[in-house]
Design a protein around this motif. Structure first.
Motif, PDB file in Angstrom:
ATOM      1  N   LEU A  41       0.832  -1.211   0.000  1.00  0.00           N
ATOM      2  CA  LEU A  41       0.000   0.000   0.000  1.00  0.00           C
ATOM      3  C   LEU A  41       0.866   1.259   0.000  1.00  0.00           C
ATOM      4  O   LEU A  41       0.622   2.195  -0.767  1.00  0.00           O
ATOM      5  CB  LEU A  41      -0.929   0.005   1.221  1.00  0.00           C
ATOM      6  CG  LEU A  41      -2.068  -0.999   1.227  1.00  0.00           C
ATOM      7  CD1 LEU A  41      -2.757  -1.026   2.592  1.00  0.00           C
ATOM      8  CD2 LEU A  41      -3.073  -0.675   0.137  1.00  0.00           C
ATOM      9  N   LEU A  42       1.882   1.280   0.868  1.00  0.00           N
ATOM     10  CA  LEU A  42       2.757   2.447   0.945  1.00  0.00           C
ATOM     11  C   LEU A  42       3.572   2.605  -0.335  1.00  0.00           C
ATOM     12  O   LEU A  42       3.759   3.718  -0.831  1.00  0.00           O
ATOM     13  CB  LEU A  42       3.672   2.340   2.167  1.00  0.00           C
ATOM     14  CG  LEU A  42       2.962   2.425   3.520  1.00  0.00           C
ATOM     15  CD1 LEU A  42       3.925   2.084   4.650  1.00  0.00           C
ATOM     16  CD2 LEU A  42       2.330   3.794   3.723  1.00  0.00           C
ATOM     17  N   ARG A  43       4.044   1.490  -0.907  1.00  0.00           N
ATOM     18  CA  ARG A  43       4.796   1.527  -2.157  1.00  0.00           C
ATOM     19  C   ARG A  43       3.940   2.126  -3.270  1.00  0.00           C
ATOM     20  O   ARG A  43       4.407   2.939  -4.083  1.00  0.00           O
ATOM     21  CB  ARG A  43       5.271   0.127  -2.544  1.00  0.00           C
ATOM     22  CG  ARG A  43       6.217   0.109  -3.732  1.00  0.00           C
ATOM     23  CD  ARG A  43       6.625  -1.292  -4.150  1.00  0.00           C
ATOM     24  NE  ARG A  43       7.199  -2.081  -3.075  1.00  0.00           N
ATOM     25  CZ  ARG A  43       6.546  -3.051  -2.413  1.00  0.00           C
ATOM     26  NH1 ARG A  43       5.299  -3.346  -2.716  1.00  0.00           N
ATOM     27  NH2 ARG A  43       7.147  -3.731  -1.455  1.00  0.00           N
ATOM     28  N   ALA A  44       2.669   1.731  -3.322  1.00  0.00           N
ATOM     29  CA  ALA A  44       1.754   2.266  -4.336  1.00  0.00           C
ATOM     30  C   ALA A  44       1.555   3.772  -4.137  1.00  0.00           C
ATOM     31  O   ALA A  44       1.526   4.529  -5.114  1.00  0.00           O
ATOM     32  CB  ALA A  44       0.413   1.537  -4.281  1.00  0.00           C
ATOM     33  N   LEU A  57      13.312   2.724  -0.904  1.00  0.00           N
ATOM     34  CA  LEU A  57      12.219   3.680  -1.105  1.00  0.00           C
ATOM     35  C   LEU A  57      12.081   4.678   0.029  1.00  0.00           C
ATOM     36  O   LEU A  57      11.589   5.788  -0.174  1.00  0.00           O
ATOM     37  CB  LEU A  57      10.893   2.939  -1.300  1.00  0.00           C
ATOM     38  CG  LEU A  57      10.762   2.153  -2.598  1.00  0.00           C
ATOM     39  CD1 LEU A  57       9.448   1.387  -2.628  1.00  0.00           C
ATOM     40  CD2 LEU A  57      10.871   3.072  -3.798  1.00  0.00           C
ATOM     41  N   VAL A  58      12.447   4.266   1.249  1.00  0.00           N
ATOM     42  CA  VAL A  58      12.326   5.158   2.399  1.00  0.00           C
ATOM     43  C   VAL A  58      13.616   5.134   3.206  1.00  0.00           C
ATOM     44  O   VAL A  58      14.406   4.192   3.124  1.00  0.00           O
ATOM     45  CB  VAL A  58      11.132   4.786   3.316  1.00  0.00           C
ATOM     46  CG1 VAL A  58       9.811   4.874   2.569  1.00  0.00           C
ATOM     47  CG2 VAL A  58      11.323   3.429   3.961  1.00  0.00           C
ATOM     48  N   ILE A  59      13.800   6.192   3.983  1.00  0.00           N
ATOM     49  CA  ILE A  59      14.953   6.313   4.871  1.00  0.00           C
ATOM     50  C   ILE A  59      14.412   6.684   6.241  1.00  0.00           C
ATOM     51  O   ILE A  59      13.577   7.581   6.369  1.00  0.00           O
ATOM     52  CB  ILE A  59      15.910   7.397   4.375  1.00  0.00           C
ATOM     53  CG1 ILE A  59      16.468   7.003   3.012  1.00  0.00           C
ATOM     54  CG2 ILE A  59      17.040   7.626   5.372  1.00  0.00           C
ATOM     55  CD1 ILE A  59      17.176   8.119   2.301  1.00  0.00           C
ATOM     56  N   THR A  60      14.878   5.978   7.267  1.00  0.00           N
ATOM     57  CA  THR A  60      14.467   6.273   8.632  1.00  0.00           C
ATOM     58  C   THR A  60      15.636   6.901   9.368  1.00  0.00           C
ATOM     59  O   THR A  60      16.742   6.366   9.355  1.00  0.00           O
ATOM     60  CB  THR A  60      14.016   4.992   9.362  1.00  0.00           C
ATOM     61  OG1 THR A  60      12.912   4.425   8.646  1.00  0.00           O
ATOM     62  CG2 THR A  60      13.584   5.295  10.790  1.00  0.00           C
ATOM     63  N   GLU A  61      15.368   8.040   9.986  1.00  0.00           N
ATOM     64  CA  GLU A  61      16.386   8.718  10.780  1.00  0.00           C
ATOM     65  C   GLU A  61      15.876   8.801  12.213  1.00  0.00           C
ATOM     66  O   GLU A  61      14.782   9.310  12.469  1.00  0.00           O
ATOM     67  CB  GLU A  61      16.642  10.113  10.223  1.00  0.00           C
ATOM     68  CG  GLU A  61      17.205  10.081   8.808  1.00  0.00           C
ATOM     69  CD  GLU A  61      17.389  11.463   8.225  1.00  0.00           C
ATOM     70  OE1 GLU A  61      17.912  12.336   8.946  1.00  0.00           O
ATOM     71  OE2 GLU A  61      16.985  11.667   7.081  1.00  0.00           O
ATOM     72  N   ARG A  62      16.668   8.269  13.122  1.00  0.00           N
ATOM     73  CA  ARG A  62      16.294   8.242  14.538  1.00  0.00           C
ATOM     74  C   ARG A  62      15.970   9.653  15.031  1.00  0.00           C
ATOM     75  O   ARG A  62      16.705  10.596  14.798  1.00  0.00           O
ATOM     76  CB  ARG A  62      17.432   7.636  15.345  1.00  0.00           C
ATOM     77  CG  ARG A  62      17.065   7.363  16.769  1.00  0.00           C
ATOM     78  CD  ARG A  62      18.194   6.612  17.460  1.00  0.00           C
ATOM     79  NE  ARG A  62      17.839   6.264  18.790  1.00  0.00           N
ATOM     80  CZ  ARG A  62      17.228   5.144  19.143  1.00  0.00           C
ATOM     81  NH1 ARG A  62      16.925   4.260  18.230  1.00  0.00           N
ATOM     82  NH2 ARG A  62      16.929   4.897  20.397  1.00  0.00           N
ATOM     83  N   GLY A  63      14.839   9.766  15.682  1.00  0.00           N
ATOM     84  CA  GLY A  63      14.415  11.047  16.223  1.00  0.00           C
ATOM     85  C   GLY A  63      13.748  11.964  15.212  1.00  0.00           C
ATOM     86  O   GLY A  63      13.266  13.035  15.559  1.00  0.00           O
ATOM     87  N   TYR A  64      13.734  11.572  13.951  1.00  0.00           N
ATOM     88  CA  TYR A  64      13.149  12.409  12.901  1.00  0.00           C
ATOM     89  C   TYR A  64      11.954  11.740  12.259  1.00  0.00           C
ATOM     90  O   TYR A  64      10.932  12.356  12.027  1.00  0.00           O
ATOM     91  CB  TYR A  64      14.216  12.733  11.848  1.00  0.00           C
ATOM     92  CG  TYR A  64      13.736  13.641  10.749  1.00  0.00           C
ATOM     93  CD1 TYR A  64      13.424  14.972  10.990  1.00  0.00           C
ATOM     94  CD2 TYR A  64      13.575  13.157   9.455  1.00  0.00           C
ATOM     95  CE1 TYR A  64      12.970  15.796   9.969  1.00  0.00           C
ATOM     96  CE2 TYR A  64      13.139  13.982   8.439  1.00  0.00           C
ATOM     97  CZ  TYR A  64      12.834  15.297   8.702  1.00  0.00           C
ATOM     98  OH  TYR A  64      12.393  16.107   7.699  1.00  0.00           O
ATOM     99  N   GLY A  65      12.093  10.459  11.933  1.00  0.00           N
ATOM    100  CA  GLY A  65      11.001   9.724  11.314  1.00  0.00           C
ATOM    101  C   GLY A  65      11.434   9.047  10.032  1.00  0.00           C
ATOM    102  O   GLY A  65      12.620   8.972   9.718  1.00  0.00           O
ATOM    103  N   THR A  66      10.450   8.581   9.296  1.00  0.00           N
ATOM    104  CA  THR A  66      10.700   7.880   8.040  1.00  0.00           C
ATOM    105  C   THR A  66      10.180   8.738   6.897  1.00  0.00           C
ATOM    106  O   THR A  66       9.038   9.173   6.915  1.00  0.00           O
ATOM    107  CB  THR A  66      10.001   6.502   8.040  1.00  0.00           C
ATOM    108  OG1 THR A  66      10.518   5.732   9.124  1.00  0.00           O
ATOM    109  CG2 THR A  66      10.243   5.759   6.741  1.00  0.00           C
ATOM    110  N   ARG A  67      11.048   8.971   5.926  1.00  0.00           N
ATOM    111  CA  ARG A  67      10.656   9.800   4.794  1.00  0.00           C
ATOM    112  C   ARG A  67      10.915   9.045   3.494  1.00  0.00           C
ATOM    113  O   ARG A  67      11.719   8.110   3.446  1.00  0.00           O
ATOM    114  CB  ARG A  67      11.414  11.121   4.792  1.00  0.00           C
ATOM    115  CG  ARG A  67      12.890  10.975   4.629  1.00  0.00           C
ATOM    116  CD  ARG A  67      13.592  12.345   4.676  1.00  0.00           C
ATOM    117  NE  ARG A  67      15.022  12.179   4.827  1.00  0.00           N
ATOM    118  CZ  ARG A  67      15.862  11.947   3.830  1.00  0.00           C
ATOM    119  NH1 ARG A  67      15.414  11.852   2.602  1.00  0.00           N
ATOM    120  NH2 ARG A  67      17.151  11.814   4.058  1.00  0.00           N
TER     121      ARG A  67
END
Length: 136
Positions: free
Chosen positions: A17-20, A62-72
């Motif tokens: 779902l997120l990929r779409a 597709l996404v990058i997670t940064e601690r304390g910031y979130g997933t973008r």
């Protein structure tokens, strides 16, 4: 929507779902995804299931997670088309730290590189998420 009677695990369905949403531009490059708790609540899932779905998307680059910031959503690079001669050997592997720095592969992303060998000599190393290899 997560289909509880599907053979596909819930984490895979959420990743799909997120990929779409990313592919259609509903969630744009650089945009933060909803936090794990919100995704869990919206889809009726546990946080570990959401983490597993995000892990799938991280491995795909597709996404990058940064601690304390979130997933973008990761910024997608323009793709380069490389013609590979017939008979070439192509080996995929994970990049070294020096190659990550050289090619701008973000920390936390799982992006392989491809080594193209011909006649026993390395002809080039290419980043997997921005290169298309063709024999045409």
């Amino acid at each position: 929507m997560i289909n509880r009677s599907s053979r596909d695990p819930a984490y895979q369905q959420l990743a799909d779902l997120l990929r779409a949403d990313i592919a259609t531009g509903r969630i744009r490059p650089g945009q933060l995804l909803p936090y794990e708790g919100r995704l869990a609540q919206e889809h009726g899932l546990g946080r570990q299931t959401v983490r597993s779905a995000l892990d799938v998307l991280r491995r795909e680059g597709l996404v990058i997670t940064e601690r304390g910031y979130g997933t973008r959503v990761a910024e997608q690079q323009d793709r380069q088309v490389i013609r590979v001669p017939r008979g070439a050997l192509i080996r995929f592997r994970m990049p070294t730290e020096a190659e990550r720095a050289e090619h701008g592969i973000e920390a936390g992303s799982v992006v392989p590189v491809a080594d193209v060998w011909l006649g026993g000599r390395l002809r080039g190393t290419y980043v997997g998420d921005r290169t298309d290899l063709t024999t045409a």
